[in-house]
Design a protein around this motif. Structure first.
Motif, PDB file in Angstrom:
ATOM      1  N   ASP A  90      42.742  56.921  48.448  1.00  0.00           N
ATOM      2  CA  ASP A  90      41.657  57.088  49.414  1.00  0.00           C
ATOM      3  C   ASP A  90      40.761  55.857  49.498  1.00  0.00           C
ATOM      4  OD1 ASP A  90      42.531  59.696  49.942  1.00  0.00           O
ATOM      5  OD2 ASP A  90      41.369  60.483  48.259  1.00  0.00           O
ATOM      6  N   ALA A  91      41.325  54.692  49.233  1.00  0.00           N
ATOM      7  CA  ALA A  91      40.556  53.454  49.325  1.00  0.00           C
ATOM      8  C   ALA A  91      40.333  53.137  50.795  1.00  0.00           C
ATOM      9  CB  ALA A  91      41.296  52.307  48.644  1.00  0.00           C
ATOM     10  N   GLY A  92      39.091  53.126  51.177  1.00  0.00           N
ATOM     11  CA  GLY A  92      38.767  52.775  52.546  1.00  0.00           C
ATOM     12  C   GLY A  92      38.786  51.272  52.718  1.00  0.00           C
ATOM     13  N   THR A  93      38.529  50.828  53.924  1.00  0.00           N
ATOM     14  CA  THR A  93      38.464  49.403  54.181  1.00  0.00           C
ATOM     15  C   THR A  93      37.217  48.850  53.519  1.00  0.00           C
ATOM     16  OG1 THR A  93      39.573  49.700  56.293  1.00  0.00           O
ATOM     17  CG2 THR A  93      38.380  47.639  55.971  1.00  0.00           C
ATOM     18  N   LEU A  94      37.424  47.839  52.733  1.00  0.00           N
ATOM     19  CA  LEU A  94      36.316  47.228  52.001  1.00  0.00           C
ATOM     20  C   LEU A  94      35.799  46.040  52.785  1.00  0.00           C
ATOM     21  CD1 LEU A  94      34.757  47.414  49.335  1.00  0.00           C
ATOM     22  CD2 LEU A  94      36.501  45.960  48.306  1.00  0.00           C
ATOM     23  N   GLY A  95      34.512  46.052  53.088  1.00  0.00           N
ATOM     24  CA  GLY A  95      33.918  44.943  53.823  1.00  0.00           C
ATOM     25  C   GLY A  95      33.556  43.798  52.907  1.00  0.00           C
ATOM     26  N   CYS A  96      32.747  44.090  51.906  1.00  0.00           N
ATOM     27  CA  CYS A  96      32.286  43.084  50.966  1.00  0.00           C
ATOM     28  C   CYS A  96      32.082  43.778  49.630  1.00  0.00           C
ATOM     29  CB  CYS A  96      30.983  42.463  51.453  1.00  0.00           C
ATOM     30  SG  CYS A  96      30.330  41.187  50.365  1.00  0.00           S
ATOM     31  N   LEU A  97      32.573  43.173  48.583  1.00  0.00           N
ATOM     32  CA  LEU A  97      32.448  43.735  47.246  1.00  0.00           C
ATOM     33  C   LEU A  97      31.421  42.922  46.479  1.00  0.00           C
ATOM     34  CD1 LEU A  97      33.547  45.758  45.142  1.00  0.00           C
ATOM     35  CD2 LEU A  97      35.290  44.065  44.598  1.00  0.00           C
ATOM     36  N   LEU A  98      30.404  43.589  45.951  1.00  0.00           N
ATOM     37  CA  LEU A  98      29.351  42.949  45.172  1.00  0.00           C
ATOM     38  C   LEU A  98      29.416  43.473  43.744  1.00  0.00           C
ATOM     39  CD1 LEU A  98      26.475  43.363  47.774  1.00  0.00           C
ATOM     40  CD2 LEU A  98      27.809  41.298  47.347  1.00  0.00           C
ATOM     41  N   ILE A  99      29.446  42.563  42.781  1.00  0.00           N
ATOM     42  CA  ILE A  99      29.594  42.940  41.373  1.00  0.00           C
ATOM     43  C   ILE A  99      28.514  42.243  40.556  1.00  0.00           C
ATOM     44  CG2 ILE A  99      31.131  42.866  39.366  1.00  0.00           C
ATOM     45  CD1 ILE A  99      33.460  42.568  41.378  1.00  0.00           C
ATOM     46  N   GLU A 100      27.898  42.981  39.649  1.00  0.00           N
ATOM     47  CA  GLU A 100      26.954  42.382  38.707  1.00  0.00           C
ATOM     48  C   GLU A 100      27.569  42.403  37.324  1.00  0.00           C
ATOM     49  OE1 GLU A 100      22.852  43.909  38.253  1.00  0.00           O
ATOM     50  OE2 GLU A 100      22.456  41.753  38.383  1.00  0.00           O
ATOM     51  N   CYS A 101      27.562  41.262  36.663  1.00  0.00           N
ATOM     52  CA  CYS A 101      28.118  41.109  35.322  1.00  0.00           C
ATOM     53  C   CYS A 101      27.037  40.516  34.419  1.00  0.00           C
ATOM     54  CB  CYS A 101      29.311  40.154  35.336  1.00  0.00           C
ATOM     55  SG  CYS A 101      30.553  40.526  36.567  1.00  0.00           S
ATOM     56  N   SER A 102      27.328  40.467  33.148  1.00  0.00           N
ATOM     57  CA  SER A 102      26.363  39.877  32.222  1.00  0.00           C
ATOM     58  C   SER A 102      26.182  38.377  32.479  1.00  0.00           C
ATOM     59  CB  SER A 102      26.804  40.108  30.774  1.00  0.00           C
ATOM     60  OG  SER A 102      28.071  39.519  30.553  1.00  0.00           O
ATOM     61  N   GLU A 103      27.183  37.735  33.050  1.00  0.00           N
ATOM     62  CA  GLU A 103      27.127  36.298  33.327  1.00  0.00           C
ATOM     63  C   GLU A 103      26.589  35.962  34.712  1.00  0.00           C
ATOM     64  OE1 GLU A 103      27.935  33.773  31.117  1.00  0.00           O
ATOM     65  OE2 GLU A 103      28.031  35.429  29.673  1.00  0.00           O
ATOM     66  N   GLY A 104      26.375  36.952  35.564  1.00  0.00           N
ATOM     67  CA  GLY A 104      25.876  36.678  36.897  1.00  0.00           C
ATOM     68  C   GLY A 104      26.369  37.681  37.915  1.00  0.00           C
ATOM     69  N   ARG A 105      26.413  37.249  39.152  1.00  0.00           N
ATOM     70  CA  ARG A 105      26.801  38.114  40.272  1.00  0.00           C
ATOM     71  C   ARG A 105      27.957  37.495  41.037  1.00  0.00           C
ATOM     72  NH1 ARG A 105      20.653  39.710  42.151  1.00  0.00           N
ATOM     73  NH2 ARG A 105      20.374  41.158  40.417  1.00  0.00           N
ATOM     74  N   LEU A 106      28.772  38.369  41.611  1.00  0.00           N
ATOM     75  CA  LEU A 106      29.956  37.940  42.340  1.00  0.00           C
ATOM     76  C   LEU A 106      30.030  38.701  43.654  1.00  0.00           C
ATOM     77  CD1 LEU A 106      32.700  36.393  42.330  1.00  0.00           C
ATOM     78  CD2 LEU A 106      33.669  38.363  41.139  1.00  0.00           C
ATOM     79  N   ALA A 107      30.311  37.989  44.737  1.00  0.00           N
ATOM     80  CA  ALA A 107      30.537  38.598  46.049  1.00  0.00           C
ATOM     81  C   ALA A 107      31.915  38.176  46.523  1.00  0.00           C
ATOM     82  CB  ALA A 107      29.469  38.148  47.047  1.00  0.00           C
ATOM     83  N   ILE A 108      32.687  39.153  47.035  1.00  0.00           N
ATOM     84  CA  ILE A 108      34.051  38.904  47.502  1.00  0.00           C
ATOM     85  C   ILE A 108      34.201  39.508  48.890  1.00  0.00           C
ATOM     86  CG2 ILE A 108      36.508  39.164  46.965  1.00  0.00           C
ATOM     87  CD1 ILE A 108      35.533  40.093  44.113  1.00  0.00           C
ATOM     88  N   LYS A 109      34.841  38.770  49.792  1.00  0.00           N
ATOM     89  CA  LYS A 109      35.070  39.272  51.147  1.00  0.00           C
ATOM     90  C   LYS A 109      36.435  38.806  51.627  1.00  0.00           C
ATOM     91  CE  LYS A 109      32.873  39.742  55.645  1.00  0.00           C
ATOM     92  NZ  LYS A 109      32.939  41.184  55.689  1.00  0.00           N
ATOM     93  N   SER A 110      37.107  39.667  52.356  1.00  0.00           N
ATOM     94  CA  SER A 110      38.404  39.355  52.931  1.00  0.00           C
ATOM     95  C   SER A 110      38.229  38.491  54.177  1.00  0.00           C
ATOM     96  CB  SER A 110      39.119  40.656  53.300  1.00  0.00           C
ATOM     97  OG  SER A 110      40.314  40.393  53.965  1.00  0.00           O
TER      98      SER A 110
END
Length: 149
Positions: A90-110
């Motif tokens: 049931d994975a929908g279309t992902l527009g932008c993925l935002l992740i917070e980690c101990s080392e910083g932040r990450l943004a991913i987009k297709s």
């Protein structure tokens, strides 16, 4: 040079965007000019942003700006996280993925059949980081939709 996009001339590859189309493409061949890619990616590397990278869905880094040592690692992590989402039920279309980690932040987009990712420290807001990957998406979409299909 004003830092503004240069105008694309017929038959010549240049390294900036014109009329929301990326002039990374050679008009006659619709191929990405790899010499221009670091310049375009570098436009979003500002204080707090460590790296911006373009990668294929397998995690192979195609271009990077910023901290070169982090680029390949960010590409591999971005690919695996994106693939994990795509494989989920049931994975929908992902527009932008935002992740917070101990080392910083990450943004991913297709972008077409590729991914762009920006990694920043926690001083960069998620809104600013998302705006950066969306700007890269807009700059690269035209050139990348013609390759890798």
């Amino acid at each position: 040079h004003s830092g503004r996009p240069s105008v694309r001339q017929p038959g010549r590859a240049v390294g900036a965007c014109d009329n929301r189309r990326c002039a990374l493409a050679r008009p006659e061949m619709a191929l990405l000019d790899p010499r221009a890619l670091p310049e375009v990616l570098g436009e979003v590397v500002t204080p707090g942003v460590r790296v911006a990278t373009l990668l294929n869905r397998s995690g192979l880094q195609l271009g990077s700006a910023g901290d070169g040592a982090d680029g390949a690692t960010i590409a591999a992590i971005s690919s695996k996280v994106w693939q994990s989402h795509d494989k989920g039920e049931d994975a929908g279309t992902l527009g932008c993925l935002l992740i917070e980690c101990s080392e910083g932040r990450l943004a991913i987009k297709s972008v077409s059949s590729f991914l762009v990712a920006c990694c920043a420290d926690s001083s960069v807001s998620f809104g600013a980081l998302k705006a950066k990957v969306e700007a890269l998406h807009a700059s690269l979409q035209w050139a990348l939709q013609h390759i890798g299909q």
